[in-house]
Motif scaffolding. Structure first.
Motif, short mmCIF file in Angstrom:
data_model
loop_
_atom_site.label_atom_id
_atom_site.label_comp_id
_atom_site.label_asym_id
_atom_site.label_seq_id
_atom_site.Cartn_x
_atom_site.Cartn_y
_atom_site.Cartn_z
N VAL A 592 7.02 -54.79 13.72
CA VAL A 592 5.77 -55.39 13.78
C VAL A 592 4.99 -55.64 12.57
CG1 VAL A 592 3.41 -55.50 14.91
CG2 VAL A 592 5.44 -54.77 16.19
N LEU A 593 5.02 -56.79 12.09
CA LEU A 593 4.24 -56.92 10.65
C LEU A 593 2.87 -57.48 11.06
CD1 LEU A 593 4.96 -57.86 7.53
CD2 LEU A 593 5.11 -60.07 8.47
N THR A 594 2.17 -56.76 10.27
CA THR A 594 0.50 -57.03 10.43
C THR A 594 0.13 -57.31 9.09
OG1 THR A 594 -0.17 -54.64 9.74
CG2 THR A 594 0.75 -54.87 12.11
N VAL A 595 -1.35 -57.75 9.09
CA VAL A 595 -1.89 -57.98 8.08
C VAL A 595 -2.19 -56.65 7.10
CG1 VAL A 595 -3.21 -59.74 8.86
CG2 VAL A 595 -4.19 -57.84 9.20
N PRO A 596 -2.50 -56.75 5.69
CA PRO A 596 -2.42 -55.71 4.89
C PRO A 596 -3.56 -54.65 5.39
CG PRO A 596 -2.50 -57.37 3.62
CD PRO A 596 -2.59 -57.97 4.90
N GLY A 597 -3.08 -53.24 5.63
CA GLY A 597 -3.95 -52.18 5.95
C GLY A 597 -4.09 -52.04 7.74
N ARG A 598 -3.53 -52.65 8.42
CA ARG A 598 -3.81 -53.02 9.86
C ARG A 598 -2.66 -52.18 10.86
NH1 ARG A 598 -8.43 -51.96 11.24
NH2 ARG A 598 -8.09 -53.15 13.31
N GLY A 599 -1.58 -51.91 9.99
CA GLY A 599 -0.47 -51.23 10.47
C GLY A 599 -0.81 -50.15 11.62
N ILE A 626 1.20 -60.30 12.87
CA ILE A 626 1.61 -61.55 12.23
C ILE A 626 3.13 -62.06 12.96
CG2 ILE A 626 2.44 -62.91 10.25
CD1 ILE A 626 0.89 -60.80 8.54
N VAL A 627 3.77 -61.31 13.13
CA VAL A 627 5.09 -61.53 13.59
C VAL A 627 5.72 -60.18 14.19
CG1 VAL A 627 5.91 -63.60 12.65
CG2 VAL A 627 6.79 -61.51 11.64
N HIS A 628 6.65 -60.23 15.18
CA HIS A 628 7.49 -58.92 15.72
C HIS A 628 8.71 -59.43 16.36
CE1 HIS A 628 6.44 -59.68 20.15
NE2 HIS A 628 5.33 -60.46 19.69
N THR A 629 9.20 -58.27 16.38
CA THR A 629 10.47 -58.33 17.30
C THR A 629 10.35 -57.92 18.58
OG1 THR A 629 11.50 -56.35 16.67
CG2 THR A 629 12.04 -58.04 14.98
N THR A 630 11.23 -57.85 19.57
CA THR A 630 11.27 -57.22 20.82
C THR A 630 11.69 -55.75 20.50
OG1 THR A 630 12.17 -57.19 23.01
CG2 THR A 630 13.80 -57.60 21.15
#
Ligand SMILES: [Cu+2]
Length: 672
Positions: A592-599, A626-630
């Motif tokens: 899961v890709l997130t905006v900076p600092g929000r992981g 932002i985007v993610h895989t299954t």
């Protein structure tokens, strides 16, 4: 023109492989769900933990505990030693350790031998150890019976346990990650061994039966770990001739002595709930109690019956189950309904220092918890250890037991309930779900449906509540929550407000609400669990991309121990990227890709999804994503296409499978 392909670190080693071998590590860690400090502090007020110190130089990866006379313990270790521990009951323990035996091959249990000494199950045999000359060290190491083994690290032999008939029982793990999970005979079986060393097959279909016991009533149960064919952790009843579901063991069903009639060809990748398959294949036996994965542990292990008659608190006669990965202890109550075992599982205590593999009850009802992280890690950060758990004589307000009714459940409590809160239907929430019986590793909870409360009847003494609900389903697990319930007088909330009841059979008896024909409509099963569809999981390249493969390809892999193989990826802003997330670990992960600092925040939100998380691939609804895989199965991959953000910066990527986000993180560094 050839595309520039950016292969990352170890991912390069995977190029050209036709099959991806599973990593040689069974369950490296959906483990790290930190316990709540306040809950642990409250629990400690009722059941106090005491660490039994281990001297430097002893690696006490506890694999078996036998309390013996003189308030002593015999402790086996995974490293092959047997230690005599004296002083483990002391208020401020400073125990003495004496080496009783060494050089054994991963003994995973110990019990008393009727002819003197002790039996241990090593990987390759059941062995009798005895100190005949009184020097405190075993001088007899005698083979009782050989156990078949091919050499897979996952061919564990658990036990032995003494059967009421005087024989011994062992439970043999299936192998892991190779063409066959039964490279040697009787893998996935429970076997009985006579005092003369003869082997009698008992039952097949076990996967990783890390704990088993015979109850005071003579019933056998084993705990099992989630994995292929086993949707979630489970406690299963075993009778001779049973088949518990993992087909590897059926490789031995044609061997002389087998009492199981099924053959491997009888089992295909059903992908239906186990109780549905059982209707067509009656020889398949679903578990007595499902232990919901990530909620009530992730690697259920040692199981014991509380035989202290109240010295350990109000749960006499119930079972306690240790969990290796989540360093916690669960509680289970059982009942037999129409000849089938079923019951409820409850949280009991968490916050232990390391993974709990073994439990034992000693003098005065004291419980010992033997621990190892086993190189797989555990919520408790220590690598190994031994702890003692005692009842403080303080009783929490707790659900004591859930029993089935034809139209709902009876909940009994450790102290009277506050009548107003107990009579309020809004104090309860009930929902049903089950797991799929399939080849894949584990199952998400499926067919989840709320069970609206229709009536509540509180007993005159306030010690029990009967709740009738709609949409009760046979074969299903029912999550029963009572967050609104208060204790009479003190007004305190339940220490743990949730129980999971596995309704294998509806009991006979009176209803407190009439059968409602409109229920059929209300409880209509949704067609099927929809596949995870998310606008943020772009599985095809956007149509405006000139090259459908994007400008750059990148393979991101996993490593054992909750790691991405490339924790730092540097890439140019605005790159049209094809990302292959390849899971070479042996458990479930996502990207899961997130905006900076929000992981971390996204990981926390994923945890908050609870049982609903699985159906959403553990990705919360959040602008931070932002985007993610299954969620990717072991040995498989998922490919997504996206344009790298145009704003330079360090973007977090995390695995949001429950508990992973704390450590399974990385940075996508976007450069101008
Ligand atoms: Cu993960």
């Amino acid at each position: 023109m050839r595309l520039p392909v950016l292969f990352l670190a170890s991912a390069a080693a995977l190029v050209g492989q036709t099959t991806t071998p599973l990593v040689n590590n069974p369950s490296a860690a959906e483990r790290f769900v930190a316990p709540s400090d306040s809950l642990v502090a409250r629990e400690n007020g009722f059941w106090k933990r005491t660490i039994i110190p281990v001297p430097e130089g002893i690696v006490l990866e506890v694999s078996g505990i036998l309390p013996i006379e003189g308030r002593r313990l015999l402790v086996t270790t995974r490293r092959g030693e047997v230690w005599l521990v004296e002083g483990a009951y002391d208020a401020d323990p400073k125990p003495r350790y004496t080496l009783f035996a060494s050089g054994l091959h991963e003994p995973l249990g110990i019990t008393v031998a009727a002819k003197g000494g002790y039996y241990v199950a090593q990987r390759q045999e059941v062995t009798r150890l005895e100190d005949t000359n009184g020097d405190g060290r075993a001088d007899v190491l005698e083979t009782l019976s050989k156990l078949p083994i091919a050499g897979s690290y996952h061919e564990y032999a658990f036990g032995p346990i003494i059967a009421p008939n005087g024989n011994l029982r062992v439970a043999l793990n299936v192998a892991f990650g190779s063409a066959t999970q039964a490279p040697s005979p009787w893998r996935g079986w429970m076997l009985e061994i006579t005092p003369a060393g003869r082997t009698i097959p008992i039952a097949a279909g076990l996967r990783s039966p890390a704990g088993f016991l015979v109850t005071s009533k003579g019933e056998w149960f084993f705990t099992d770990n989630q994995g292929e064919w086993v949707g979630s952790g489970r406690l299963a009843h075993v009778a001779p001739g049973d088949f518990a579901g993992h087909p590897a063991g059926l490789a031995s069903s044609r061997l002389p002595g087998s009492n199981v009639d099924l053959v491997p060809e009888d089992i295909r990748d059903f992908a239906e709930p186990m109780h549905e398959v059982q209707k067509r294949l009656p020889a398949l036996k679903p578990p007595a109690v499902w232990l919901p994965h990530t909620i009530l542990g992730i690697s259920n292990a040692g199981v014991i019956e509380d035989l202290s008659e109240g010295k350990f608190g109000p749960f006499a006669g119930q079972l306690f189950v240790g969990d290796q990965g989540q360093s916690k202890i669960l509680r289970v109550s059982l009942e037999e309904v129409k000849g089938v075992w079923q019951g409820a599982a409850y949280p009991f205590r968490e916050g232990f220092q390391s993974g709990i593999l073994r439990l034992a009850q000693g003098e005065g009802g004291v419980m010992f918890a033997g621990q190892t992280a086993r190189g797989w890690g555990s919520v408790g950060p220590a690598q190994y250890g031994l702890e003692r758990v005692e009842w403080t004589q303080q009783t929490p307000f707790e659900i004591k037991e859930v029993r089935a009714q034809p139209d709902g459940f009876v909940l009994t409590f450790t102290s009277p309930v506050d009548r107003a809160s107990a009579e309020d239907e809004g104090s309860y929430r009930v929902a049903g779900f089950t797991y799929l019986y399939h080849r894949a590793y584990g199952s998400a909870p499926v067919n989840r449906m709320a069970c609206p409360v229709r009536r509540v009847v509180v007993s005159p003494d306030g010690l029990s509540v009967r709740i009738a609900v709609a949409c009760l389903r046979e074969g299903y697990v029912h999550e029963i929550r009572a967050p609104g319930l208060k204790a009479a007088g003190s007004g305190e909330a339940l220490l743990h407000d949730t129980a999971y009841y596995t309704m294998n059979r509806f009991p006979a008896g009176d209803r407190i609400v009439p059968l409602d024909i409109s229920e059929a409509e209300l409880c209509m099963q949704p067609a099927a669990t929809p596949p995870i569809v998310s606008a943020k999981r772009p599985v095809t390249a956007p149509s405006d991309w000139v090259n459908a493969e994007g400008e750059q390809s990148l393979v991101l892999g996993t490593l054992p121990g909750l790691k991405f193989d490339t924790p730092l990826i540097t890439i140019k802003a605005g790159t049209r990227l094809r990302l292959v997330f390849r899971n070479t670990d042996d458990m479930l992960h996502n990207f899961v890709l997130t905006v900076p600092g929000r992981g971390q925040a996204v990981g926390d939100a994923a945890m908050g999804l609870g049982l609903d998380g699985a159906a959403r691939g553990y990705v919360p609804e959040s602008a931070d994503v932002i985007v993610h895989t299954t969620v990717v199965q072991p040995g498989e991959s998922d490919t997504i296409f996206f344009t790298v953000p145009s704003a330079p910066g360090d973007y977090d990527f995390v695995c949001t499978f429950p508990g992973h986000a704390q450590i399974m993180t990385g940075i996508l560094r976007v450069t101008p």
